[in-house]
Design a protein around this motif. Structure first.
Motif, mmCIF file in Angstrom:
data_model
loop_
_atom_site.group_PDB
_atom_site.id
_atom_site.type_symbol
_atom_site.label_atom_id
_atom_site.label_comp_id
_atom_site.label_asym_id
_atom_site.label_seq_id
_atom_site.Cartn_x
_atom_site.Cartn_y
_atom_site.Cartn_z
ATOM 1 N N MET A 177 -20.806 -1.695 -12.764
ATOM 2 C CA MET A 177 -19.777 -1.927 -13.777
ATOM 3 C C MET A 177 -18.682 -2.819 -13.204
ATOM 4 N N ILE A 178 -18.364 -3.913 -13.922
ATOM 5 C CA ILE A 178 -17.318 -4.840 -13.513
ATOM 6 C C ILE A 178 -16.026 -4.438 -14.215
ATOM 7 N N HIS A 179 -14.975 -4.184 -13.434
ATOM 8 C CA HIS A 179 -13.706 -3.702 -13.966
ATOM 9 C C HIS A 179 -12.733 -4.855 -14.178
ATOM 10 N N PHE A 180 -12.164 -4.924 -15.384
ATOM 11 C CA PHE A 180 -11.241 -5.989 -15.769
ATOM 12 C C PHE A 180 -9.825 -5.447 -15.928
ATOM 13 N N ALA A 181 -8.854 -6.326 -15.706
ATOM 14 C CA ALA A 181 -7.446 -6.034 -15.983
ATOM 15 C C ALA A 181 -6.847 -7.233 -16.696
ATOM 16 N N ILE A 182 -5.943 -6.977 -17.613
ATOM 17 C CA ILE A 182 -5.316 -8.041 -18.397
ATOM 18 C C ILE A 182 -3.870 -8.216 -17.967
ATOM 19 N N ILE A 183 -3.489 -9.468 -17.733
ATOM 20 C CA ILE A 183 -2.105 -9.814 -17.409
ATOM 21 C C ILE A 183 -1.496 -10.486 -18.636
ATOM 22 N N GLY A 184 -0.548 -9.816 -19.255
ATOM 23 C CA GLY A 184 0.087 -10.347 -20.460
ATOM 24 C C GLY A 184 -0.454 -9.671 -21.702
ATOM 25 N N CYS A 185 0.332 -8.831 -22.332
ATOM 26 C CA CYS A 185 -0.133 -8.035 -23.475
ATOM 27 C C CYS A 185 0.360 -8.600 -24.804
ATOM 28 N N GLY A 186 0.255 -9.899 -24.961
ATOM 29 C CA GLY A 186 0.631 -10.542 -26.218
ATOM 30 C C GLY A 186 -0.525 -10.593 -27.197
ATOM 31 N N HIS A 187 -0.425 -11.505 -28.160
ATOM 32 C CA HIS A 187 -1.389 -11.586 -29.254
ATOM 33 C C HIS A 187 -2.814 -11.850 -28.772
ATOM 34 N N ILE A 188 -2.980 -12.833 -27.885
ATOM 35 C CA ILE A 188 -4.333 -13.230 -27.476
ATOM 36 C C ILE A 188 -5.013 -12.151 -26.650
ATOM 37 N N ALA A 189 -4.238 -11.266 -26.022
ATOM 38 C CA ALA A 189 -4.826 -10.216 -25.184
ATOM 39 C C ALA A 189 -5.746 -9.312 -25.982
ATOM 40 N N LYS A 190 -5.475 -9.138 -27.270
ATOM 41 C CA LYS A 190 -6.317 -8.275 -28.103
ATOM 42 C C LYS A 190 -7.758 -8.779 -28.145
ATOM 43 N N GLY A 230 -21.726 -3.586 -19.171
ATOM 44 C CA GLY A 230 -21.449 -3.793 -17.759
ATOM 45 C C GLY A 230 -20.020 -4.152 -17.450
ATOM 46 N N ALA A 231 -19.140 -4.160 -18.484
ATOM 47 C CA ALA A 231 -17.726 -4.482 -18.288
ATOM 48 C C ALA A 231 -16.866 -3.329 -18.777
ATOM 49 N N ALA A 232 -15.727 -3.130 -18.128
ATOM 50 C CA ALA A 232 -14.796 -2.089 -18.550
ATOM 51 C C ALA A 232 -13.373 -2.549 -18.292
ATOM 52 N N LEU A 233 -12.494 -2.342 -19.279
ATOM 53 C CA LEU A 233 -11.077 -2.616 -19.107
ATOM 54 C C LEU A 233 -10.419 -1.380 -18.511
ATOM 55 N N ILE A 234 -9.774 -1.543 -17.342
ATOM 56 C CA ILE A 234 -9.182 -0.370 -16.701
ATOM 57 C C ILE A 234 -7.674 -0.485 -16.513
ATOM 58 N N ALA A 235 -7.090 -1.689 -16.731
ATOM 59 C CA ALA A 235 -5.651 -1.823 -16.491
ATOM 60 C C ALA A 235 -5.067 -2.999 -17.274
#
Length: 339
Positions: free
Chosen positions: A1-14, A25-30
């Protein structure tokens, strides 16, 4: 499983959230944002870890990939920080606002031996996939010219929603913000530009950057290109299109977001085959969401240890075309016509 994190919680982050959640195989964890309220919203809705300090998040050894979803002018320092922390990087378009910053990102990812992908999702649309295939198979013969057109509306209220919109430091104008996906397609399909001339103007919107642009390109292969980009179209979006013409084929992909086949004619291809292709593509013109295609590709690129299909160099090529247009417009090397 590849763990992802998002930097910037604006409109495009959705869009990134949904793409990650829908990718096997992907998971958002942070997530990370300087606004604690935004972070809390994502933590509550998606059950992820929340950070307001990027350096703290990058210390998390469970994170494999960071997705940079901030205003464009902030991409470079955040992407470089992610790469220096040993994380693979997905960066929203444009890769940066200057070639120097784009090169910093590319160099940091190479130096740290991490993958870099730039978000240009239009490449995955079914009509564009078919067009690229036809070009690769030399079905056009010698190329004559291409048109890249964005006739959209972004009214003043759109720019007034956030102070960074339309600024030169953080956003850019119609070329860097709205038209860059179309111009990525143009460079991907037609190759490198060798010469160009352009006019950029701020005609109707109260912003620092241009709201309308027109340019002419001569590509390295000798073909010509015509570029039109505007957010001044009244009262709403009309079209985003790309058309390519050669000695044996003519194709126009159009619709409000360059996803439907408007015209498709190729030598040696019957009318029946042509109509079947048009019907197939136009029945599902969007196909799988482009952001999901990019996340799926990043997962596979990590597993296969290869370069993502939309690389840092690809993102740089689209940026370079735009910056060259801006430079050409600033130089004002034109012929003044007299009666």
């Amino acid at each position: 499983m590849i763990h992802f994190a998002i930097i910037g919680c604006g409109h495009i982050a959705k869009k990134h959230v949904e793409a990650i959640r829908n990718t096997p195989g992907a998971a958002l964890i942070a997530v990370c944002d300087t606004n604690p309220q935004r972070v809390e919203e994502y933590v509550r809705e998606y059950g992820v870890q929340g950070y307001t300090d990027l350096s703290d998040m990058l210390k998390n050894p469970d994170i494999h990939v960071v997705n940079v979803c901030t205003p464009s002018g902030l991409h470079a320092p955040l992407a470089v920080a992610g790469a220096d922390a040993g994380k693979h990087v997905v960066v929203e378009k444009p890769i940066a606002l200057t070639l120097e910053d784009a090169d910093r990102i590319i160099a940091a990812c190479k130096r740290n031996k991490v993958k870099l992908a730039v978000v240009h999702p239009n490449r995955f649309r079914p009509a564009i996939v078919e067009l690229k295939k036809a070009l690769d198979e030399q079905q056009f013969g010698k190329l004559s010219h291409a048109n890249a057109t964005v006739r959209w509306n972004r009214n003043q209220e759109y720019y007034d929603q956030a102070a960074w919109r339309g600024t030169k430091a953080l956003d850019g104008g119609v070329l860097l913000n709205q038209a860059i996906h179309n111009l990525d397609l143009l460079t991907w399909l037609m190759g490198e530009a060798a010469e160009l001339s352009a006019f950029n103007e701020t005609r109707l919107r109260n912003i620092e950057s241009e709201d309308v642009s027109a340019g002419i390109v001569r590509f390295a292969n000798g073909a010509l290109g015509i570029i039109e980009a505007a957010v001044t179209v009244y009262p709403s979006n009309i079209e985003e299109s790309i058309a390519i013409f050669g000695e044996k084929a003519s194709v126009k992909i159009s619709g409000t977001s360059a996803n439907r086949i408007e015209y498709w004619r190729m030598a040696g291809v019957s009318e029946e085959e042509t109509n079947e292709l048009i019907e197939k593509v136009n029945a599902d013109p969007l196909g799988k969401p482009g952001h999901q295609c990019l996340i799926e590709d990043m997962v596979q690129a990590i597993l296969d240890d290869r370069t993502p299909v939309v690389s840092g160099e690809d993102g740089r090529a689209a940026l370079k075309l735009i910056l060259d247009m801006c430079e050409a417009s600033d130089c004002k090397q034109v012929t003044t016509l007299r009666g």
